[in-house]
Design a protein around this motif. Structure first.
Motif, mmCIF file in Angstrom:
data_model
loop_
_atom_site.group_PDB
_atom_site.id
_atom_site.type_symbol
_atom_site.label_atom_id
_atom_site.label_comp_id
_atom_site.label_asym_id
_atom_site.label_seq_id
_atom_site.Cartn_x
_atom_site.Cartn_y
_atom_site.Cartn_z
ATOM 1 N N LEU A 169 13.794 9.870 4.948
ATOM 2 C CA LEU A 169 13.944 8.800 3.864
ATOM 3 C C LEU A 169 15.015 7.443 4.037
ATOM 4 O O LEU A 169 14.549 6.393 3.733
ATOM 5 C CB LEU A 169 14.594 9.504 2.516
ATOM 6 N N GLY A 191 7.462 2.044 -0.632
ATOM 7 C CA GLY A 191 6.606 0.844 -1.590
ATOM 8 C C GLY A 191 7.414 0.582 -2.723
ATOM 9 O O GLY A 191 7.567 -0.595 -2.997
ATOM 10 N N ALA A 226 13.118 4.869 6.097
ATOM 11 C CA ALA A 226 12.060 4.341 5.230
ATOM 12 C C ALA A 226 12.961 3.070 4.589
ATOM 13 O O ALA A 226 12.388 1.756 4.748
ATOM 14 C CB ALA A 226 11.755 5.059 4.444
ATOM 15 N N ALA A 276 17.956 14.661 8.582
ATOM 16 C CA ALA A 276 18.081 13.899 7.218
ATOM 17 C C ALA A 276 17.934 12.343 7.278
ATOM 18 O O ALA A 276 18.528 11.663 6.787
ATOM 19 C CB ALA A 276 19.561 14.257 6.484
ATOM 20 N N ARG A 296 6.809 15.259 -5.993
ATOM 21 C CA ARG A 296 7.159 15.775 -4.672
ATOM 22 C C ARG A 296 8.834 16.195 -4.522
ATOM 23 O O ARG A 296 9.528 15.646 -5.226
ATOM 24 C CB ARG A 296 7.010 14.867 -3.751
ATOM 25 N N ILE A 299 0.780 -1.284 -0.016
ATOM 26 C CA ILE A 299 -0.091 0.015 -0.082
ATOM 27 C C ILE A 299 0.739 1.199 -0.012
ATOM 28 O O ILE A 299 1.583 1.455 0.878
ATOM 29 C CB ILE A 299 -0.882 0.126 1.236
ATOM 30 N N VAL A 350 -3.635 4.527 5.556
ATOM 31 C CA VAL A 350 -4.578 3.597 6.202
ATOM 32 C C VAL A 350 -4.042 2.583 6.673
ATOM 33 O O VAL A 350 -4.747 2.045 7.761
ATOM 34 C CB VAL A 350 -5.747 3.031 5.074
ATOM 35 N N GLU A 391 -1.467 2.596 -5.241
ATOM 36 C CA GLU A 391 -0.874 4.147 -4.964
ATOM 37 C C GLU A 391 -2.155 5.083 -5.002
ATOM 38 O O GLU A 391 -2.839 5.028 -6.377
ATOM 39 C CB GLU A 391 0.032 4.353 -5.734
ATOM 40 N N GLY A 447 2.793 6.138 4.234
ATOM 41 C CA GLY A 447 3.054 7.288 4.949
ATOM 42 C C GLY A 447 2.223 7.521 5.834
ATOM 43 O O GLY A 447 1.349 6.843 6.429
HETATM 44 P P1 FAS Z 1 5.567 8.610 1.548
HETATM 45 O O1 FAS Z 1 4.698 9.623 2.250
HETATM 46 O O2 FAS Z 1 6.821 9.486 0.607
HETATM 47 O O3 FAS Z 1 4.808 7.711 0.521
HETATM 48 C C1 FAS Z 1 3.314 7.215 0.839
HETATM 49 C C2 FAS Z 1 2.805 7.065 -0.552
HETATM 50 O O4 FAS Z 1 1.429 6.387 0.067
HETATM 51 C C3 FAS Z 1 2.600 8.358 -1.134
HETATM 52 O O5 FAS Z 1 2.554 8.294 -2.395
HETATM 53 C C4 FAS Z 1 0.861 8.541 -0.681
HETATM 54 O O6 FAS Z 1 0.241 9.004 -2.182
HETATM 55 C C5 FAS Z 1 0.509 7.072 -0.967
HETATM 56 N N1 FAS Z 1 -0.886 6.862 0.040
HETATM 57 C C6 FAS Z 1 -1.025 7.497 1.127
HETATM 58 N N2 FAS Z 1 -2.318 6.763 1.559
HETATM 59 C C7 FAS Z 1 -2.656 5.701 0.858
HETATM 60 C C8 FAS Z 1 -3.812 5.172 0.709
HETATM 61 N N3 FAS Z 1 -4.806 5.187 1.524
HETATM 62 N N4 FAS Z 1 -3.865 4.131 -0.204
HETATM 63 C C9 FAS Z 1 -2.971 4.291 -1.499
HETATM 64 N N5 FAS Z 1 -1.913 4.955 -1.288
HETATM 65 C C10 FAS Z 1 -1.600 5.812 -0.179
HETATM 66 N N6 FAS Z 1 13.172 13.561 4.819
HETATM 67 C C11 FAS Z 1 14.325 13.627 4.947
HETATM 68 O O7 FAS Z 1 15.114 12.968 5.083
HETATM 69 N N7 FAS Z 1 14.749 15.080 4.533
HETATM 70 C C12 FAS Z 1 13.813 16.129 4.044
HETATM 71 O O8 FAS Z 1 14.268 17.121 3.850
HETATM 72 C C13 FAS Z 1 12.729 15.807 4.007
HETATM 73 N N8 FAS Z 1 11.441 16.712 3.693
HETATM 74 C C14 FAS Z 1 10.361 16.121 3.461
HETATM 75 C C15 FAS Z 1 9.383 17.345 3.341
HETATM 76 C C16 FAS Z 1 7.839 17.057 3.456
HETATM 77 C C17 FAS Z 1 6.941 18.075 2.950
HETATM 78 C C18 FAS Z 1 7.500 15.697 3.814
HETATM 79 C C19 FAS Z 1 5.729 15.357 3.722
HETATM 80 C C20 FAS Z 1 8.416 14.597 4.128
HETATM 81 C C21 FAS Z 1 9.936 14.982 4.170
HETATM 82 N N9 FAS Z 1 10.674 14.001 4.394
HETATM 83 C C22 FAS Z 1 12.285 14.594 4.452
HETATM 84 C C23 FAS Z 1 10.542 12.887 4.940
HETATM 85 C C24 FAS Z 1 9.999 12.017 3.501
HETATM 86 O O9 FAS Z 1 11.364 12.201 2.764
HETATM 87 C C25 FAS Z 1 9.835 10.657 3.881
HETATM 88 O O10 FAS Z 1 10.755 10.068 4.993
HETATM 89 C C26 FAS Z 1 9.756 9.820 2.765
HETATM 90 O O11 FAS Z 1 8.875 10.245 1.752
HETATM 91 C C27 FAS Z 1 9.203 8.391 3.166
HETATM 92 O O12 FAS Z 1 8.843 7.634 2.282
HETATM 93 P P2 FAS Z 1 7.468 6.591 2.330
HETATM 94 O O13 FAS Z 1 7.633 5.847 3.488
HETATM 95 O O14 FAS Z 1 7.543 6.004 0.974
HETATM 96 O O15 FAS Z 1 6.124 7.769 2.560
#
Ligand code: FAS
Ligand code: PHB
Length: 389
Positions: A298, A14, A301, A295, A42, A8, A163, A32, A159
């Motif tokens: 990501l 993912g 993750a 930092a 993003r 998810i 959910v 997604e 994220g």
């Molecule tokens: P993500 O949030 O990236 O991805 C989750 C995915 O799930 C998204 O594509 C979303 O659309 C999808 N999703 C959500 N609900 C869903 C559902 N119900 N059904 C299906 N899909 C769904 N980290 C750093 O290290 N340095 C930074 O400078 C930094 N800046 C950031 C700025 C912002 C505005 C945000 C929000 C985060 C930032 N982060 C930063 C942290 C960021 O990089 C995250 O750690 C990283 O995106 C984590 O990746 P995922 O776990 O894949 O989550």
């Protein structure tokens, strides 16, 4: 439909999990909510730990990063007019890679396309079912129809607002949260970076960060009150405030230009335990959030994905479920270390409304130790470049 691992969320967590599993012959389906274009639009993280670089190479998605990424051997912490350099190579023999999350996501999508991976975009109303049984499944709506996917396991990579975490019963989940009384206003500009390494600035007016993506793409942040809105900040006002917070000699070299992206992100520290509930395993921001000061977002993750992919490979390869049984405990051990580091650097570098003169003095002492004590620099460098997986 049936698969082995339903994923998810098609963000970095993912996509990387899907890629590592597919390369090992394990079937996945990525569900997604957004379009691929939206995911790729993003602007987020910019610094990759060694472990993340290794995982991307292992996933077969590291070639462009090797060509276009920039290894960094250190970073600066500035306080008033002082520039303190932490030499990662000297302190702990490690480096980091400066390469934007946007590019990581693009590389993972391309690697997934090459494997013919199954991604379904634009899903709505995703619901996880029968997690505590041997036959869990996922349903979702798309194009006016409800769809079902039967699966062995579900990876919650959706994220903070997804959910998956909320599919673990409230009386089972234990959540830890700290919300910071400020946000980061970030600007992306097609200008040469003000410095060849990152500068984290502690200043009486507030925190600032000078980062970059490449020699003609800079990423800057300033701490702003939570009440601020992006429209409150013209480019001119942003550049003037950034200059005021950087050491004078550095600010004099700042090349300004029009912002091509401008946004405010709130800061929080958050962990939800456990990371497993029956067939559901949480990864990345679905399970935890760190303030971006360290930092770590990501990079945490990707370390979750490392542990979970290894556990799933063992399960499907030799019917060994010990990795799955130990996933939550193993991932949380590293998560909490990153939580501590991100919280400590955030506390050291920002102006808190409630801070007393004593608190300010503690910030000065922390920075002075980094300036004068090799052991302090080693601990900072080990955490910034990534504690071992
Ligand atoms: P993500 O949030 O990236 O991805 C989750 C995915 O799930 C998204 O594509 C979303 O659309 C999808 N999703 C959500 N609900 C869903 C559902 N119900 N059904 C299906 N899909 C769904 N980290 C750093 O290290 N340095 C930074 O400078 C930094 N800046 C950031 C700025 C912002 C505005 C945000 C929000 C985060 C930032 N982060 C930063 C942290 C960021 O990089 C995250 O750690 C990283 O995106 C984590 O990746 P995922 O776990 O894949 O989550
Ligand atoms: C970024 O370049 O976006 C960045 C770099 C380091 C951080 C946070 C953000 O700690």
């Amino acid at each position: 439909m049936r698969t082995q691992v339903a994923i998810i969320g098609g963000g970095p967590s993912g996509l990387l999990l899907s890629q590592l599993l597919n390369k090992a012959g394990i079937e996945t389906v990525v569900l997604e909510r957004q379009s691929r274009e939206h995911v790729l639009s993003r602007i987020r993280a910019g610094v990759l730990e060694r472990g993340t670089v290794d995982l991307l190479n292992q996933a077969g998605a590291g070639d462009r990063m090797a060509r276009e990424g920039h290894p960094h051997h250190g970073c600066y912490l500035s306080s008033d007019q002082q520039m303190i350099r932490v030499d990662f190579q000297e302190a702990c023999g490690q480096t980091v890679m400066v390469y934007g999350q946007t590019e990581v996501t693009r590389d993972l999508y391309e690697a997934q396309d090459a494997l013919g991976a199954t991604h379904i975009h634009g899903v709505e109303n995703v619901v996880l079912h029968d997690l505590k049984t041997d036959s869990p499944y996922v349903t979702w709506d798309k194009d006016g129809q409800t769809h079902r996917l039967d699966t062995d396991f579900i990876a919650g990579c959706d994220g903070f607002h997804g959910v998956s975490r909320r599919s673990i019963p409230d009386d089972v989940r234990r959540e830890y949260e700290k919300v910071y009384p400020f946000g980061w206003l970030g600007v992306l500009s097609e200008t040469p970076p003000v410095c060849d390494e990152l500068i984290y600035a502690n200043h009486p007016r507030g925190f600032a960060l000078a980062s970059m993506r490449n020699p003609m793409l800079s990423r800057y942040y300033i701490q702003v009150p939570l009440t601020d809105k992006v429209e409150d900040w013209s480019d001119e006002a942003f550049w003037a405030e950034l200059k005021a917070r950087l050491p004078t000699g550095v600010a004099a070299n700042l090349v300004t230009g029009p912002s091509i992206e401008k946004s405010i992100a709130p800061l929080r520290s958050f962990v939800s335990e456990p990371l497993r509930w029956g067939a559901l395993f949480l990864c990345g921001d679905a399970a935890h959030i760190v303030p971006p000061t360290g930092a770590k977002g990501l990079n945490l993750a990707t370390s979750d994905v490392h542990y979970l992919s290894q556990a799933l490979l063992a399960y499907y390869g030799t019917n060994d479920s010990s990795g799955l049984d130990g996933y939550s405990h193993q991932a949380l051990a590293r998560i909490w270390k990153a939580m501590r580091f991100s919280w400590s650097v955030t506390t050291m570098m920002h102006r808190f409304p409630e801070h007393s003169d004593y608190d300010q003095q503690m910030q000065r002492v922390e920075l002075d130790m980094l300036a004068t004590d090799p052991t302090a620099r080693k601990l900072f460098a080990q955490n910034y470049t990534g504690v071992p997986l």
